[in-house]
Design an enzyme around this catalytic site. Sequence first.
Site, PDB file in Angstrom:
ATOM      1  N   ASP A   8      31.504   2.378  23.741  1.00 53.61           N
ATOM      2  CA  ASP A   8      32.713   3.215  24.723  1.00 53.61           C
ATOM      3  C   ASP A   8      33.554   3.656  22.975  1.00 53.61           C
ATOM      4  O   ASP A   8      32.339   3.810  21.852  1.00 53.61           O
ATOM      5  CB  ASP A   8      33.237   2.844  25.103  1.00 53.61           C
ATOM      6  CG  ASP A   8      34.616   1.552  24.631  1.00 53.61           C
ATOM      7  OD1 ASP A   8      34.187   1.574  23.515  1.00 53.61           O
ATOM      8  OD2 ASP A   8      35.409   1.273  25.968  1.00 53.61           O
ATOM      9  N   CYS A  65      32.674  -2.223  23.204  1.00 52.06           N
ATOM     10  CA  CYS A  65      33.738  -1.922  23.522  1.00 52.06           C
ATOM     11  C   CYS A  65      35.051  -2.341  22.698  1.00 52.06           C
ATOM     12  O   CYS A  65      34.892  -2.862  21.731  1.00 52.06           O
ATOM     13  CB  CYS A  65      33.470  -2.024  24.782  1.00 52.06           C
ATOM     14  SG  CYS A  65      34.608  -3.066  25.857  1.00 52.06           S
ATOM     15  N   THR A  67      37.591  -4.391  23.297  1.00 46.33           N
ATOM     16  CA  THR A  67      37.392  -5.606  23.659  1.00 46.33           C
ATOM     17  C   THR A  67      35.897  -6.713  23.560  1.00 46.33           C
ATOM     18  O   THR A  67      35.709  -8.480  23.616  1.00 46.33           O
ATOM     19  CB  THR A  67      38.455  -5.976  24.337  1.00 46.33           C
ATOM     20  OG1 THR A  67      37.193  -5.816  26.072  1.00 46.33           O
ATOM     21  CG2 THR A  67      39.717  -5.930  25.054  1.00 46.33           C
ATOM     22  N   HIS A  98      20.862 -21.505  25.389  1.00 44.55           N
ATOM     23  CA  HIS A  98      21.133 -21.555  25.990  1.00 44.55           C
ATOM     24  C   HIS A  98      21.030 -21.130  27.265  1.00 44.55           C
ATOM     25  O   HIS A  98      19.632 -21.041  28.096  1.00 44.55           O
ATOM     26  CB  HIS A  98      22.373 -22.801  26.411  1.00 44.55           C
ATOM     27  CG  HIS A  98      22.708 -23.814  25.538  1.00 44.55           C
ATOM     28  ND1 HIS A  98      23.554 -24.842  25.373  1.00 44.55           N
ATOM     29  CD2 HIS A  98      21.195 -24.702  24.516  1.00 44.55           C
ATOM     30  CE1 HIS A  98      23.045 -26.122  24.750  1.00 44.55           C
ATOM     31  NE2 HIS A  98      22.227 -25.781  24.161  1.00 44.55           N
ATOM     32  N   HIS A 133      17.377 -25.681  30.615  1.00 46.63           N
ATOM     33  CA  HIS A 133      18.240 -23.800  30.558  1.00 46.63           C
ATOM     34  C   HIS A 133      17.059 -22.799  31.216  1.00 46.63           C
ATOM     35  O   HIS A 133      18.180 -22.511  31.915  1.00 46.63           O
ATOM     36  CB  HIS A 133      18.535 -24.002  28.627  1.00 46.63           C
ATOM     37  CG  HIS A 133      18.797 -24.639  27.943  1.00 46.63           C
ATOM     38  ND1 HIS A 133      20.888 -25.551  28.492  1.00 46.63           N
ATOM     39  CD2 HIS A 133      18.541 -26.024  27.131  1.00 46.63           C
ATOM     40  CE1 HIS A 133      20.350 -26.294  27.025  1.00 46.63           C
ATOM     41  NE2 HIS A 133      19.555 -26.230  26.745  1.00 46.63           N
TER      42      HIS A 133
HETATM   43  C1  RB5 Z   1      38.874   1.025  26.419  1.00 48.25           C
HETATM   44  O1  RB5 Z   1      40.667   1.451  25.995  1.00 48.25           O
HETATM   45  C2  RB5 Z   1      39.469  -0.546  26.517  1.00 48.25           C
HETATM   46  O2  RB5 Z   1      39.762  -1.092  27.809  1.00 48.25           O
HETATM   47  C3  RB5 Z   1      37.552  -0.663  26.505  1.00 48.25           C
HETATM   48  O3  RB5 Z   1      36.894  -0.095  25.349  1.00 48.25           O
HETATM   49  C4  RB5 Z   1      37.567  -1.935  26.664  1.00 48.25           C
HETATM   50  O4  RB5 Z   1      37.932  -2.487  25.612  1.00 48.25           O
HETATM   51  C5  RB5 Z   1      37.482  -2.733  28.024  1.00 48.25           C
HETATM   52  O5  RB5 Z   1      37.641  -4.141  28.195  1.00 48.25           O
END
Ligand code: RB5
Length: 149
Positions: A8, A65, A67, A98, A133
């Site tokens: 993203d 993304c 996180t 696994h 597994h």
């Molecule tokens: C975008 O701001 C952020 O929310 C997205 O990249 C991600 O971390 C969501 O899980």
Amino acid sequence: MKFYIATDHAGFALKSYVIDLLETRGHEVVDLGPGDDFRVDYPDFAKKCALKVVEDDGSFGILICGTGIGISVSANKVSGIRAALCHDAYTASMSRAHNDANILCFGERVVGKGVIESMIDAFCDTSFEGGRHKDRVNKIEGCQTGKID
Ligand code: RB5
């Protein structure tokens, strides 16, 4: 190995770095976007990548993304996808050994380039161990039925 990659806007800045890393190691990479860092919704790009990995037998995905959470949760909604949110070489290696992970996910706001390089090497160099597994991985799809076996 063949990889589909998508992010993203919060993972976009790492995309070209990861593509270079993979290509330098001789892997084939298909970039599914986005083409810039304008705000987008991570489920759209997770779905795009997950569907490609499912239809192209033996291929893998990389999703990034902010996180790694939203994009991995989204990808795992697609039947046949085992998207692993990893934080280091150990989790990346275990996701293959696994869990037979077919998409590696991580967060641009969480891990640095050195860790990413070690995760990619661990993911690419580790094979699924099968055996007990395999039985567990087979049960993953069953979770979607909502029935207790
Ligand atoms: C975008 O701001 C952020 O929310 C997205 O990249 C991600 O971390 C969501 O899980």
